[in-house]
Design an enzyme around this catalytic site. Structure first.
Site, short mmCIF file in Angstrom:
data_model
loop_
_atom_site.label_atom_id
_atom_site.label_comp_id
_atom_site.label_asym_id
_atom_site.label_seq_id
_atom_site.Cartn_x
_atom_site.Cartn_y
_atom_site.Cartn_z
N TYR A 33 21.27 -2.17 1.87
CA TYR A 33 22.31 -2.53 0.91
C TYR A 33 21.77 -2.48 -0.51
O TYR A 33 20.55 -2.42 -0.74
CB TYR A 33 22.91 -3.91 1.22
CG TYR A 33 22.07 -5.10 0.81
CD1 TYR A 33 20.87 -5.40 1.46
CD2 TYR A 33 22.46 -5.91 -0.24
CE1 TYR A 33 20.10 -6.48 1.07
CE2 TYR A 33 21.70 -7.00 -0.64
CZ TYR A 33 20.52 -7.29 0.03
OH TYR A 33 19.76 -8.36 -0.37
N LYS A 144 15.18 -2.77 1.37
CA LYS A 144 16.31 -3.68 1.15
C LYS A 144 17.27 -3.63 2.34
O LYS A 144 18.36 -3.05 2.26
CB LYS A 144 17.01 -3.33 -0.17
CG LYS A 144 17.86 -4.47 -0.73
CD LYS A 144 18.19 -4.20 -2.18
CE LYS A 144 19.27 -5.10 -2.71
NZ LYS A 144 18.94 -6.53 -2.74
N GLU A 176 8.48 -14.48 -3.26
CA GLU A 176 9.62 -14.32 -4.18
C GLU A 176 10.65 -15.40 -3.90
O GLU A 176 10.45 -16.24 -3.01
CB GLU A 176 10.23 -12.91 -4.05
CG GLU A 176 10.57 -12.54 -2.63
CD GLU A 176 10.90 -11.06 -2.45
OE1 GLU A 176 11.28 -10.37 -3.42
OE2 GLU A 176 10.79 -10.59 -1.30
N LEU A 201 10.44 -7.45 -2.58
CA LEU A 201 11.36 -6.37 -2.93
C LEU A 201 11.04 -5.91 -4.36
O LEU A 201 10.87 -6.74 -5.26
CB LEU A 201 12.81 -6.88 -2.88
CG LEU A 201 13.85 -5.77 -3.10
CD1 LEU A 201 14.00 -4.94 -1.83
CD2 LEU A 201 15.19 -6.34 -3.51
#
Ligand code: PMP
Length: 281
Positions: A33, A144, A176, A201
């Site tokens: 996505y 992702k 993160e 990411l």
């Protein structure tokens, strides 16, 4: 009012937007996505999002479902059909639908879905309070995929504790945030953020914010940091496509600086939004 949603070539009312129960996105999270911000009815950071989409798809052996020009056209059309001035566009590409089998099938027609979420993105930010939680995600966080259960659970845990978000910890270091990249600012004014690897990411906002920081002559160090180091920072913030640069004012109950959003994150956010508007398409 019902939104118009894009499903496999058709623009339909959201109540009629359907995918198969055999879709591998549903059964195996076999899907990629992207979330893209819209400002003034235009798409932000297009080049970055399309390049990351292509890379993520490639890493799990999926082709692009259509050309980047065609995908941009669908993004523009969905914004237009929903009269959206400001908000987010969600895009999901799955491997497609077939009988359930762990072996990855070849050459299925992919499922492509886009929808909009109209919301104000540019209001003043009050600063977030975060907790730390163990990072229980898989080892390819640079892709992702839609496997977002761990992220969803840790953000929910933060909310349950009356906080705003969670920073995930692996081997003693922050990886993160639940859906954002994380930064601290030292007393000397140096910005520290985790270096890119399979552990995080590669944020599209991260890339632009680091470029802007460099242009503003701010010193940057890309390396892992601990919660203890973050709690001693004068400032902290996080970045993501639809929240830009968001200040963090508390980590695990410890207030940073004077407990209000710091000047570095405020400045980076202003410049980022200004540049994003100019470069939007
Ligand atoms: N890390 C994670 C885990 C995320 O989910 C996101 C947002 N999708 C980010 C970082 C930020 O990436 P971007 O700036 O491209 O939105």
């Amino acid at each position: 009012m019902s939104r118009t949603v894009y499903v496999n070539g058709a623009y339909v009312p959201e109540e009629e937007a359907m995918v198969s129960v055999f879709d591998r996105g549903f059964l195996f999270a076999d899907a990629i996505y992207e979330v893209t911000a819209v400002l003034d009815g235009k798409i932000c950071e297009w080049d970055g999002h399309i390049a990351r989409l292509q890379r993520s798809l490639g890493e799990i052996g999926m082709p692009m479902p259509m050309s980047s020009e065609e995908l941009l056209e669908v993004h523009r059309e969905i914004v237009k059909r929903n009269n959206m001035e400001e908000g987010a566009i969600y895009l999901q590409v799955t491997r497609g639908a077939t009988d359930r089998d762990f072996v990855i099938p070849k050459d299925l027609p992919q499922t492509v879905v886009l929808f909009t979420q109209a919301k104000s993105l540019t209001g003043t930010k009050s600063g977030l309070r975060v907790i730390s939680v163990p990072d229980i995600r898989w080892g390819r966080r640079d892709i992702k995929t839609v496997q977002l259960l761990a992220a969803s659970m840790c953000k929910s845990e933060a909310k349950k504790q009356g906080k705003d978000d969670a920073w995930m910890i692996e081997d003693g270091f922050v990886t993160e945030g639940s859906s954002n990249n994380t930064y601290i600012v030292t007393e000397e004014g140096k910005i520290i953020t985790r270096n890119l690897s399979n552990s995080i990411l590669p944020g599209i906002t991260r890339k632009s914010v680091l470029r802007i920081a460099e242009e503003l002559d701010l010193e940057i160090e890309e390396r892992p940091f601990t919660i203890a180091e973050a709690q001693k920072a004068v400032e902290a913030f996080m970045t993501a496509a639809t929240s830009f640069v968001t200040p963090v004012i508390e980590i695990d109950g410890v207030k940073l600086g004077d407990g209000t959003p710091g000047p570095v994150s405020k400045r980076l956010c202003e410049v980022y939004i200004e540049e994003s508007r100019k470069a939007s398409c």
